[in-house]
Design an enzyme around this catalytic site. Structure first.
Site, mmCIF file in Angstrom:
data_model
loop_
_atom_site.group_PDB
_atom_site.id
_atom_site.type_symbol
_atom_site.label_atom_id
_atom_site.label_comp_id
_atom_site.label_asym_id
_atom_site.label_seq_id
_atom_site.Cartn_x
_atom_site.Cartn_y
_atom_site.Cartn_z
ATOM 1 N N GLY A 105 52.917 40.802 30.772
ATOM 2 C CA GLY A 105 52.817 40.250 32.118
ATOM 3 C C GLY A 105 54.059 40.357 32.979
ATOM 4 O O GLY A 105 54.281 39.501 33.837
ATOM 5 N N ASN A 122 54.464 42.552 35.285
ATOM 6 C CA ASN A 122 53.949 42.771 36.645
ATOM 7 C C ASN A 122 53.403 41.469 37.235
ATOM 8 O O ASN A 122 53.571 41.209 38.430
ATOM 9 C CB ASN A 122 52.885 43.865 36.655
ATOM 10 C CG ASN A 122 53.505 45.243 36.674
ATOM 11 O OD1 ASN A 122 54.082 45.658 37.668
ATOM 12 N ND2 ASN A 122 53.418 45.941 35.545
ATOM 13 N N LEU A 132 43.559 45.808 29.828
ATOM 14 C CA LEU A 132 43.187 46.984 29.043
ATOM 15 C C LEU A 132 41.692 47.129 28.811
ATOM 16 O O LEU A 132 41.256 48.007 28.063
ATOM 17 C CB LEU A 132 43.928 46.961 27.699
ATOM 18 C CG LEU A 132 45.456 47.010 27.836
ATOM 19 C CD1 LEU A 132 46.116 46.962 26.459
ATOM 20 C CD2 LEU A 132 45.900 48.244 28.602
ATOM 21 N N LYS A 133 40.885 46.302 29.448
ATOM 22 C CA LYS A 133 39.438 46.399 29.282
ATOM 23 C C LYS A 133 38.812 46.996 30.539
ATOM 24 O O LYS A 133 39.320 46.791 31.657
ATOM 25 C CB LYS A 133 38.839 45.001 29.055
ATOM 26 C CG LYS A 133 39.362 44.291 27.836
ATOM 27 C CD LYS A 133 38.984 44.974 26.549
ATOM 28 C CE LYS A 133 37.498 44.875 26.286
ATOM 29 N NZ LYS A 133 37.157 45.466 24.959
ATOM 30 N N LEU A 134 37.701 47.704 30.344
ATOM 31 C CA LEU A 134 36.947 48.203 31.500
ATOM 32 C C LEU A 134 36.241 47.007 32.158
ATOM 33 O O LEU A 134 35.631 46.191 31.483
ATOM 34 C CB LEU A 134 35.917 49.228 31.036
ATOM 35 C CG LEU A 134 35.275 50.083 32.123
ATOM 36 C CD1 LEU A 134 36.315 50.988 32.790
ATOM 37 C CD2 LEU A 134 34.159 50.939 31.539
ATOM 38 N N ASN A 187 44.274 48.130 40.686
ATOM 39 C CA ASN A 187 44.900 48.313 39.368
ATOM 40 C C ASN A 187 46.245 48.997 39.549
ATOM 41 O O ASN A 187 46.437 49.765 40.493
ATOM 42 C CB ASN A 187 43.988 49.197 38.507
ATOM 43 C CG ASN A 187 44.566 49.465 37.121
ATOM 44 O OD1 ASN A 187 45.009 48.543 36.430
ATOM 45 N ND2 ASN A 187 44.580 50.732 36.708
ATOM 46 N N HIS A 217 48.885 51.575 37.572
ATOM 47 C CA HIS A 217 48.944 52.533 36.464
ATOM 48 C C HIS A 217 50.334 53.168 36.452
ATOM 49 O O HIS A 217 50.845 53.561 37.501
ATOM 50 C CB HIS A 217 47.876 53.613 36.647
ATOM 51 C CG HIS A 217 47.825 54.565 35.502
ATOM 52 N ND1 HIS A 217 47.215 54.260 34.305
ATOM 53 C CD2 HIS A 217 48.334 55.812 35.350
ATOM 54 C CE1 HIS A 217 47.346 55.279 33.475
ATOM 55 N NE2 HIS A 217 48.025 56.235 34.076
ATOM 56 N N ASP A 238 40.964 54.297 35.883
ATOM 57 C CA ASP A 238 42.036 54.982 36.627
ATOM 58 C C ASP A 238 41.546 56.003 37.652
ATOM 59 O O ASP A 238 42.257 56.961 37.964
ATOM 60 C CB ASP A 238 42.997 55.696 35.646
ATOM 61 C CG ASP A 238 43.610 54.737 34.643
ATOM 62 O OD1 ASP A 238 43.835 53.565 35.001
ATOM 63 O OD2 ASP A 238 43.876 55.165 33.514
ATOM 64 N N GLU A 258 57.206 49.753 39.276
ATOM 65 C CA GLU A 258 55.969 48.964 39.332
ATOM 66 C C GLU A 258 56.235 47.596 39.943
ATOM 67 O O GLU A 258 55.472 47.104 40.778
ATOM 68 C CB GLU A 258 55.393 48.780 37.923
ATOM 69 C CG GLU A 258 54.907 50.058 37.279
ATOM 70 C CD GLU A 258 54.229 49.784 35.943
ATOM 71 O OE1 GLU A 258 53.360 48.906 35.876
ATOM 72 O OE2 GLU A 258 54.571 50.468 34.955
HETATM 73 C C1 GRF Z 1 52.279 48.406 33.049
HETATM 74 O O1 GRF Z 1 52.948 49.581 32.737
HETATM 75 C C2 GRF Z 1 51.067 48.695 33.905
HETATM 76 O O2 GRF Z 1 51.246 49.765 34.770
HETATM 77 C C3 GRF Z 1 50.054 49.047 32.877
HETATM 78 O O3 GRF Z 1 50.294 48.171 31.797
HETATM 79 C C4 GRF Z 1 51.655 47.767 31.811
HETATM 80 C C5 GRF Z 1 51.667 46.284 31.858
HETATM 81 O O4 GRF Z 1 52.944 45.748 31.695
HETATM 82 N N1 GRF Z 1 48.736 49.046 33.434
HETATM 83 P P1 GRF Z 1 53.188 44.204 31.949
HETATM 84 O O5 GRF Z 1 52.210 43.437 31.054
HETATM 85 O O6 GRF Z 1 52.949 43.933 33.397
HETATM 86 O O7 GRF Z 1 54.599 43.961 31.541
#
Ligand code: GRF
Length: 199
Positions: A14, A16, A86-88, A103, A105, A146, A175
């Site tokens: 987490g 992000n 990580l789930k659809l 999302n 990526h 994606d 990010e």
């Molecule tokens: C990030 O690299 C994001 O782009 C990807 O999963 C990672 C999540 O990292 N989808 P965090 O849990 O936000 O540290």
């Protein structure tokens, strides 16, 4: 104007989510209203609790009704952000939140995305491709991994001798800058009901 209520879906640590919590906590435009996870051990849950943000742990992430209920629970979500989820997302939920679900990526889509392309594998694929740069993509969520329309990208260089870890760390910094910018800009525009491209 009341702040846009942002629900964040997470599966992992987490960072992000943390970038969003930090950027939005004193914003009149948007706030993190709920954190939803499919994993009881997601580090993101502790981050949410530290900021007094309500959390929901999904019993079955493939259950559209359960996810829709979590997003409808007060404070009802206006915008959904997948930040390391990580789930659809079930198609019914995607349809309900069309142009209101995004999302992040860790590469320059459409390259290096799709099923199974997450975490270290993304950066290994970038290095194996010999690309001179990588980056971040924020895009709308559609029914495939994606693939939805791109909202914004930020580029970072691939440096000689890069390992997947070194590249991942450089991308992650980007990010943390890009995701809050996009959320705040969409909020400033009132969450447009059609796709927007910012960069
Ligand atoms: C990030 O690299 C994001 O782009 C990807 O999963 C990672 C999540 O990292 N989808 P965090 O849990 O936000 O540290």
């Amino acid at each position: 104007m009341t702040p846009v209520r942002v629900a964040v879906l997470v599966s992992g640590g987490g960072t992000n989510l943390q970038a969003l919590l930090d950027a939005l906590h004193d914003s009149p435009l948007a706030r993190v209203a709920r954190v939803i996870t499919n994993r009881s051990d997601a580090g993101a849950l502790a981050r949410a609790r530290r900021h007094d943000v309500p959390t929901t742990q999904l019993r079955d992430p493939d259950d559209a009704a359960e996810l829709l209920a979590a997003l409808a629970e007060a404070p009802q979500a206006d915008l959904v952000v997948l930040a390391g989820y990580l789930k659809l997302v079930p198609p019914t939920v995607v349809a309900r939140f069309r142009w209101r679900m995004i999302n992040i990526h860790p590469a320059l889509l459409p390259a290096h995305g799709g099923p199974g392309m997450y975490g270290r594998r993304v950066h290994e694929a970038v290095l194996a491709s010999g690309a001179a740069e990588s980056g971040v993509t924020v895009h709308y969520v559609d029914e495939q991994y994606d693939r939805g329309p791109i909202i914004a990208q930020a580029r970072v260089p691939v440096l000689p001798g890069d390992t997947a870890e070194a590249l991942a760390a450089r991308v992650l910094e980007a990010e943390h800058r890009l995701l809050p910018l996009v959320v705040l800009e969409l909020a400033r525009r009132g969450i447009p009901n059609e796709p927007v491209r910012l960069s």
